[in-house]
Scaffold this active site. Structure first.
Site, PDB file in Angstrom:
ATOM      1  N   ASP A   4       0.833  -1.191   0.000  1.00  0.00           N
ATOM      2  CA  ASP A   4       0.000   0.000   0.000  1.00  0.00           C
ATOM      3  C   ASP A   4       0.876   1.253   0.000  1.00  0.00           C
ATOM      4  OD1 ASP A   4      -2.633   1.417   0.556  1.00  0.00           O
ATOM      5  OD2 ASP A   4      -1.498   1.980   2.348  1.00  0.00           O
TER       6      ASP A   4
ATOM      7  N   GLU B 126       1.662  -0.535  -5.020  1.00  0.00           N
ATOM      8  CA  GLU B 126       0.726   0.534  -5.350  1.00  0.00           C
ATOM      9  C   GLU B 126       1.625   1.751  -5.557  1.00  0.00           C
ATOM     10  OE1 GLU B 126      -3.392   2.483  -3.692  1.00  0.00           O
ATOM     11  OE2 GLU B 126      -1.761   2.177  -2.255  1.00  0.00           O
TER      12      GLU B 126
END
Length: 705
Positions: A343, A379
């Protein structure tokens, strides 16, 4: 209580069959108390007797698995200097393998009195803080094996542990929403029928439900608020949280592997649940604030934040990097997971201000003999300046390709855009990855994910409808590249419903037949809707869970997804390991790929640059695959012609001529999937022959001879 000196390594609480070694890093601590809790919650404090290489440690010979514990760290409390030790606060072990309980919000959790951020609050936080738990490391992994599915054969399914099974009628109620429920045979069967080879689980590291959300009757459903980087989240356990969740998680992984499905974890190493300088003191802040968090150099009272959560982990510090790497190795070696999706990965590359692909974190991952061998997905952005880094990660990494998502959405909703960019995204985004000697597999392609509209809502809403979140619809992305096709939300209009269903199939087919690695979002194949809410991060209810009762009415879509996934699996021309070259293959005048106009002629420079063209075709030459199989044989496949029509009217496509093929079989038609499946009939492709393609549809034909 008897305590021996113990060892500084490994960090955390480690049971060896006779007793438990406790080891905690803190450079700033002057004294560390280990706090043990009995069944009645009574606390016994023991000073860790040794300090070595900045690690406090001790061995307790009679401490067994299931023992709950925490720490109290004595040291300087000077918020203006970034020093935040406070022994009144019970602290979670950063290396805890399991955590029991949840945060019960109270002022005592904060090191200051409300309204006085530089004051000292010496109220005891223990009654309101979760406990770390000593776990039994022994587990029978007999029969488990590392699958090592190649990227080009991978189909990822992003899933939420709880939301996946909470409404499934065939999953026993007592295990719905748990690790055990996720591997119930009916769920495994569903994933296998879809052609899924890997589940990407949204955060399963122990996380905290924010105070503000709890006050509004909501929760941190997605889980991007980690407090324990080694502990599987205890709310997803079906039979106990005193360490049993570790065994249940391992059993889940073993069951997935037995079914031929890999497990990828969505991990949040960019920040923790302790929030800004006004957040609670739960663990890292009270142990060694300056080593674990980035602070503003001129004002160390405040945190340097590129995550939008109030803090960022200090990846310039040795201890933070060690924590991340130890955690990654633990999940691979002890929990047998197959990869990670990071993330806001750009935040991990900010040693100073800018995102740096030469950052120490990347060097550590690249040289690590364990972590470097699993799937690593970034990401590739954060919220800081220069944080959008699609195409900017090192060669070992793959990336969520946000440009694929945006381009494919725009193409099918008829937005003026470059056909050249659509072609690039469809063929693996060579413009992003080839310059660095990366391959098409560097692109993790997706049209929808947990963050944003579901597939159903993408074709049903122009605007977000996030009122249920209690933020006056201000949260969530406002520019979704969506189209409601004439009516906002549900409709009884049969024509609009049919068009929306066709658009879903268009998007799914484009995703699964593009070069790169496709990722499906959980429940999209079942028509899952969030009724226009594109940010259900706080909705632990039917709004966010998969509605399995809708499976029957969405069976056509579900079957279509499985059919396209099978087409991809059976034909390597859709999952090449090398980029197309656009040159004639040896012994032929036909290129490995040819882009064609609807009239059958090659696309010209002007054709590529027009902003209003909506229709084109691509020929994929199965004899032009520059690869060999496991025993050295040249890979040869069928050739295919894909006809894309995003125009609002039907378009006649002209076959390109006998050099490309004289007879074709229709294998896929998004305008009429059932009829296409039933007929599979051949089409004569005489020079100049035409095939009429329905408005806003995609047809796939296989070369017969």
């Amino acid at each position: 209580m008897e305590i021996w000196p113990g060892s500084p390594y490994p960090l955390g609480a480690n049971y060896d069959g006779s007793g438990t070694n406790f080891a905690l890093f803190s450079e700033v601590a002057e004294r560390v108390e280990l706090c043990l809790f009995d069944e009645n919650g009574h606390e016994t404090r023991v000073d860790l007797p040794e300090r070595e290489v900045l690690i406090w440690h001790g061995y307790l010979p009679r401490v067994r698995p299931g023992q709950r514990y925490g720490y109290r760290v004595h040291g300087p409390y000077d918020p203006e200097s970034g020093l935040r030790c406070n022994p009144a606060k019970l602290l979670l072990d950063p290396y805890a393998k399991a955590i029991d309980g949840d945060v019960r919000w109270d002022e005592s959790l904060f090191s200051y009195r409300f309204g006085e951020p530089r004051s000292l609050n010496d109220d005891d936080s223990a009654p309101f803080t979760p406990r770390s738990v000593v776990v039994n490391p022994f587990f029978d992994w007999t029969g488990d094996r590392t699958l090592r599915i190649p990227y080009h054969e991978t189909v990822i399914y992003e899933a939420h542990v709880k939301g996946m099974t909470m409404t499934h009628p065939e999953v026993p109620p007592e295990i719905r929403g748990t690790y055990s429920g996720l591997v119930h045979p009916v769920v495994i069967q569903h994933l296998k029928e879809l052609g899924v080879t890997a589940v990407e689980l949204m955060p399963v590291h122990q996380f905290v439900h924010d105070h503000g959300l709890r006050e509004r009757g909501l929760s941190n459903y997605w889980g991007y608020n980690t407090i324990g980087f080694f502990a599987p989240h205890n709310e997803y356990a079906s039979f106990g949280t005193r360490g049993e969740q570790v065994q249940e998680f391992k059993t889940m992984v073993k069951q997935f592997h037995r079914a031929g499905i890999e497990v990828i974890l969505d991990v949040v190493y960019n920040h923790t649940a302790e929030g800004s300088h006004l957040g609670p003191t739960l663990s890292f802040r009270g142990i060694d604030n300056l080593n674990y968090y980035r602070v503003v150099a001129e004002q160390p009272e405040f945190y340097y934040d590129t995550t939008g959560t109030g803090n960022s982990l200090n990846v310039r510090a040795h201890e933070s990097l060690r924590l991340i790497m130890d955690s990654l190795r633990y999940w691979v070696l002890e929990m047998h997971v197959d990869g990670f999706r990071f993330d806001l990965a750009a935040a991990l590359a900010r040693e100073f201000h800018a995102v740096d692909r030469l950052a120490a974190f990347f060097d550590l991952v690249n040289q690590d003999p364990v972590v470097s061998q699993v799937k690593l997905i970034a990401e590739p952005w954060d919220v800081g300046e220069g944080g959008y880094q699609v195409g900017g990660f090192p060669s070992l990494w793959t990336e969520w390709n946000g440009k694929f998502r945006d381009t494919v959405r725009d193409f099918w909703r008829g937005e003026p855009a470059s056909l050249g960019e659509f072609a690039s995204r469809f063929t693996g985004s060579s413009d992003l990855y080839e310059k660095d000697n990366r391959l098409p597999i560097a692109s993790i392609n997706f049209v929808t994910a947990h963050d944003g509209f579901t597939l159903n809502d993408l074709v049903s809403y122009n605007e977000k409808h996030n009122e249920a979140n209690g933020e006056d619809n201000r949260d969530g992305e406002s520019h979704n590249r969506s189209w409601n096709h004439g009516v906002e939300g549900p409709t009884d209009d049969g024509d609009i419903h049919a068009l929306r269903e066709r658009q879903k199939r268009n998007l799914v087919a484009t995703l699964l037949l593009s070069q790169g690695v496709p990722m499906l979002s959980h429940g999209d194949e079942l028509g899952r809707t969030q009724y226009g809410n594109n940010n259900v991060y706080c909705q632990d209810n039917e709004l966010a869970w998969i509605d399995w009762s809708a499976a029957r009415e969405n069976s056509v879509l579900t079957d279509f997804v499985a059919e396209v996934a099978a087409l991809r699996r059976e034909h390597p021309v859709f999952r090449r390991r090398r980029f197309f070259q656009g040159r004639p293959i040896r012994g032929s005048s036909i290129e490995d790929i040819a882009w064609l106009r609807p009239d059958g002629r090659p696309m010209s420079e002007d054709d590529w640059n027009t902003g209003f063209a909506r229709s084109l075709a691509v020929y994929l030459n199965g004899e032009g695959i520059p690869e060999r199989d496991e025993i050295g044989r040249r890979v040869v496949d069928d050739s295919f012609l894909l006809l894309f029509n995003a125009h609002h009217q039907a378009v006649p496509f002209t076959f390109p001529g006998e050099a490309y093929g004289r007879m074709w079989t229709i294998v896929l038609d998004t305008a009429d999937p059932l009829r296409a499946r039933a007929r599979r009939r051949e089409r004569d492709a005489k020079p100049g022959g035409r095939l009429r393609i329905t408005a806003r549809s995609l047809m796939v034909l296989r070369k017969h001879f």
